[in-house]
Scaffold this motif. Structure first.
Motif, short mmCIF file in Angstrom:
data_model
loop_
_atom_site.label_atom_id
_atom_site.label_comp_id
_atom_site.label_asym_id
_atom_site.label_seq_id
_atom_site.Cartn_x
_atom_site.Cartn_y
_atom_site.Cartn_z
N UNK A 110 1.03 -1.27 0.06
CA UNK A 110 -0.05 0.00 -0.06
C UNK A 110 0.87 1.41 -0.25
N UNK A 111 0.77 2.11 -0.91
CA UNK A 111 1.50 3.42 -0.97
C UNK A 111 1.29 4.44 -0.04
N UNK A 112 0.13 4.00 0.73
CA UNK A 112 -0.44 5.28 1.78
C UNK A 112 -0.12 4.59 3.14
N UNK A 113 0.50 3.39 3.27
CA UNK A 113 0.70 2.77 4.51
C UNK A 113 2.05 2.95 5.14
N UNK A 114 2.21 2.68 6.30
CA UNK A 114 3.70 2.72 6.89
C UNK A 114 3.76 1.39 7.63
#
Length: 151
Positions: free
Chosen positions: A128-132
């Motif tokens: 996921x590009x918006x996760x950390x």
């Protein structure tokens, strides 16, 4: 804990500290282990000269489920993928898997040993590009039996 008057046997064991060794594979830290279960089938029958109009239940064949392991993905750590790829060559290496529940001092309190374990499924991480969140892969292993021992 010498001199401590508390009886530690009255408290359940904590489950967050454990270790896992699979044969000669150098394993990294695992986040989660699930599926340490055993069940026995029930055989029902009615004796032909029984006066009761009901069945008798007996234990049948026992079976074990697959164990699922989750761990973080590390750079240049493909041991489990390499182990899994051996299935295609029909030379899968079976290995004992030993899971130890550890106390606060690092001593084993319970030990589960899986006989002849081998991988049956690997699931890579979701991206996921918006996760950390940490990248986690899942390894499912089959085995032929489980033994449980105290520490």
């Amino acid at each position: 804990m010498e001199g401590d008057s508390r009886d530690l046997r009255i408290w359940p064991l904590q489950k967050f500290c454990f270790s896992l060794d699979i044969g000669d594979l150098q394993t990294s830290a695992f986040q989660e282990v699930t599926g340490l279960d055993v069940e026995t089938e029930v055989i029902e029958y009615r004796d032909n000269n029984s006066r009761q109009f009901s069945t008798v239940k007996m234990p049948g064949i026992s079976k074990v489920g697959n164990v699922t392991l989750k761990k973080g993905i590390f750079v240049k750590d493909n041991k489990f993928w390499e182990w899994f790829e051996q299935i295609e060559m029909k030379t899968i290496k079976r290995a004992p898997a030993v899971i130890k529940l550890l106390d606060e001092m690092g001593n084993s309190t319970m030990v589960w040993t899986l006989t002849n374990a081998f991988p049956v499924k690997i699931t890579g991480t979701d991206l996921k590009s918006d996760g950390d969140a940490v990248a986690v892969e899942t390894l499912e292993i089959a085995h032929e039996g489980i033994t449980i021992q105290q520490g």
